[in-house]
Structures are given as C-alpha cells and as structure tokens.
Design a protein around this motif. Structure first.
Motif, PDB file in Angstrom:
ATOM      1  N   MET A  28      43.926 -18.346 -36.806  1.00  0.00           N
ATOM      2  CA  MET A  28      42.625 -17.990 -37.284  1.00  0.00           C
ATOM      3  C   MET A  28      42.590 -18.212 -38.783  1.00  0.00           C
ATOM      4  N   THR A  29      41.428 -18.528 -39.245  1.00  0.00           N
ATOM      5  CA  THR A  29      41.190 -18.650 -40.672  1.00  0.00           C
ATOM      6  C   THR A  29      39.892 -17.928 -40.984  1.00  0.00           C
ATOM      7  N   VAL A  30      39.566 -17.829 -42.254  1.00  0.00           N
ATOM      8  CA  VAL A  30      38.327 -17.176 -42.656  1.00  0.00           C
ATOM      9  C   VAL A  30      37.544 -18.127 -43.549  1.00  0.00           C
ATOM     10  N   SER A  31      36.227 -18.142 -43.335  1.00  0.00           N
ATOM     11  CA  SER A  31      35.348 -18.975 -44.143  1.00  0.00           C
ATOM     12  C   SER A  31      33.967 -18.339 -44.169  1.00  0.00           C
ATOM     13  N   GLY A  32      33.474 -18.076 -45.354  1.00  0.00           N
ATOM     14  CA  GLY A  32      32.124 -17.535 -45.494  1.00  0.00           C
ATOM     15  C   GLY A  32      31.914 -16.204 -44.804  1.00  0.00           C
ATOM     16  N   GLY A  33      32.917 -15.353 -44.793  1.00  0.00           N
ATOM     17  CA  GLY A  33      32.790 -14.042 -44.180  1.00  0.00           C
ATOM     18  C   GLY A  33      32.936 -14.022 -42.674  1.00  0.00           C
ATOM     19  N   ARG A  34      33.338 -15.138 -42.103  1.00  0.00           N
ATOM     20  CA  ARG A  34      33.535 -15.230 -40.655  1.00  0.00           C
ATOM     21  C   ARG A  34      34.981 -15.604 -40.360  1.00  0.00           C
ATOM     22  N   VAL A  35      35.545 -14.957 -39.356  1.00  0.00           N
ATOM     23  CA  VAL A  35      36.881 -15.308 -38.890  1.00  0.00           C
ATOM     24  C   VAL A  35      36.710 -16.404 -37.847  1.00  0.00           C
ATOM     25  N   LEU A  36      37.388 -17.515 -38.056  1.00  0.00           N
ATOM     26  CA  LEU A  36      37.238 -18.680 -37.196  1.00  0.00           C
ATOM     27  C   LEU A  36      38.505 -18.943 -36.388  1.00  0.00           C
ATOM     28  N   PRO A  37      38.360 -19.208 -35.107  1.00  0.00           N
ATOM     29  CA  PRO A  37      39.539 -19.570 -34.310  1.00  0.00           C
ATOM     30  C   PRO A  37      40.127 -20.890 -34.807  1.00  0.00           C
ATOM     31  N   ASP A  38      41.415 -20.993 -34.783  1.00  0.00           N
ATOM     32  CA  ASP A  38      42.104 -22.225 -35.191  1.00  0.00           C
ATOM     33  C   ASP A  38      43.264 -22.464 -34.230  1.00  0.00           C
ATOM     34  N   PRO A  39      42.960 -22.817 -32.968  1.00  0.00           N
ATOM     35  CA  PRO A  39      44.021 -22.951 -31.966  1.00  0.00           C
ATOM     36  C   PRO A  39      45.044 -24.033 -32.293  1.00  0.00           C
ATOM     37  N   ALA A  40      44.663 -25.044 -33.059  1.00  0.00           N
ATOM     38  CA  ALA A  40      45.592 -26.122 -33.411  1.00  0.00           C
ATOM     39  C   ALA A  40      46.427 -25.785 -34.644  1.00  0.00           C
ATOM     40  N   HIS A  41      46.107 -24.677 -35.325  1.00  0.00           N
ATOM     41  CA  HIS A  41      46.827 -24.255 -36.529  1.00  0.00           C
ATOM     42  C   HIS A  41      46.802 -25.344 -37.604  1.00  0.00           C
ATOM     43  N   ARG A  42      45.658 -25.961 -37.791  1.00  0.00           N
ATOM     44  CA  ARG A  42      45.545 -27.061 -38.754  1.00  0.00           C
ATOM     45  C   ARG A  42      44.592 -26.774 -39.907  1.00  0.00           C
ATOM     46  N   ALA A  43      43.855 -25.677 -39.853  1.00  0.00           N
ATOM     47  CA  ALA A  43      42.882 -25.382 -40.905  1.00  0.00           C
ATOM     48  C   ALA A  43      43.604 -25.044 -42.206  1.00  0.00           C
ATOM     49  N   PRO A  44      43.034 -25.455 -43.333  1.00  0.00           N
ATOM     50  CA  PRO A  44      43.659 -25.151 -44.614  1.00  0.00           C
ATOM     51  C   PRO A  44      43.454 -23.685 -44.985  1.00  0.00           C
ATOM     52  N   GLY A  45      44.290 -23.211 -45.865  1.00  0.00           N
ATOM     53  CA  GLY A  45      44.135 -21.848 -46.372  1.00  0.00           C
ATOM     54  C   GLY A  45      44.990 -20.846 -45.626  1.00  0.00           C
ATOM     55  N   ARG A  46      44.733 -19.602 -45.924  1.00  0.00           N
ATOM     56  CA  ARG A  46      45.501 -18.498 -45.351  1.00  0.00           C
ATOM     57  C   ARG A  46      45.137 -18.325 -43.884  1.00  0.00           C
ATOM     58  N   GLY A  47      46.118 -18.155 -43.034  1.00  0.00           N
ATOM     59  CA  GLY A  47      45.892 -17.981 -41.613  1.00  0.00           C
ATOM     60  C   GLY A  47      46.430 -16.653 -41.121  1.00  0.00           C
ATOM     61  N   ALA A  48      46.070 -16.295 -39.908  1.00  0.00           N
ATOM     62  CA  ALA A  48      46.564 -15.070 -39.277  1.00  0.00           C
ATOM     63  C   ALA A  48      46.764 -15.349 -37.797  1.00  0.00           C
ATOM     64  N   HIS A  49      47.665 -14.586 -37.185  1.00  0.00           N
ATOM     65  CA  HIS A  49      47.958 -14.749 -35.760  1.00  0.00           C
ATOM     66  C   HIS A  49      47.498 -13.510 -35.013  1.00  0.00           C
ATOM     67  N   LEU A  50      47.000 -13.711 -33.795  1.00  0.00           N
ATOM     68  CA  LEU A  50      46.581 -12.616 -32.936  1.00  0.00           C
ATOM     69  C   LEU A  50      46.895 -13.001 -31.504  1.00  0.00           C
ATOM     70  N   HIS A  51      47.484 -12.071 -30.747  1.00  0.00           N
ATOM     71  CA  HIS A  51      47.690 -12.340 -29.323  1.00  0.00           C
ATOM     72  C   HIS A  51      46.327 -12.547 -28.678  1.00  0.00           C
TER      73      HIS A  51
END
Length: 60
Positions: A1-24
């Motif tokens: 997951m990443t965050v952009s513009g106040g929204r948490v966005l799914p990132d299943p490929a783990h390719r988005a730039p910036g700080r990421g987070a993991h969630l089961h």
C-alpha cells in the motif's frame, strides 16, 4: 500500500514509489489497523486517511 492525496492505495505489485506499508489481506487485520490508527503512523502523515480502496481490495 502507498498513500497519495490523503488516500491509501493498494499496491499489489509493490512497485509504487515512496513509503509503503504491508497489511494481511483479511478484513480483521484491516479493521484492527483502522481502530489503532496505524495508517497515519505507517506513512508518517498527519490526519485521517481514506482507506476505501484498500477495503474494497481486501473484501474481494
């Protein structure tokens, strides 16, 4: 997951730039993270975040 513009966005490929987070990918973990206000801490941002897109991804 990443965050952009106040929204948490799914990132299943783990390719988005910036700080990421993991969630089961289970609803219980998402609910717990939301109750504990874990997303603003994980992304080091202020204020509440919109997790609707992540919730839709998890509930599929």
């Amino acid at each position: 997951m990443t965050v952009s513009g106040g929204r948490v966005l799914p990132d299943p490929a783990h390719r988005a730039p910036g700080r990421g987070a993991h969630l089961h990918p289970v609803t219980e973990c998402l609910d717990l993270a939301e109750r504990r206000k874990a997303f603003p801490r994980a992304f080091k941002v202020q204020g509440p975040l919109d997790i609707s897109l992540v919730r839709a991804q998890v509930e599929r």
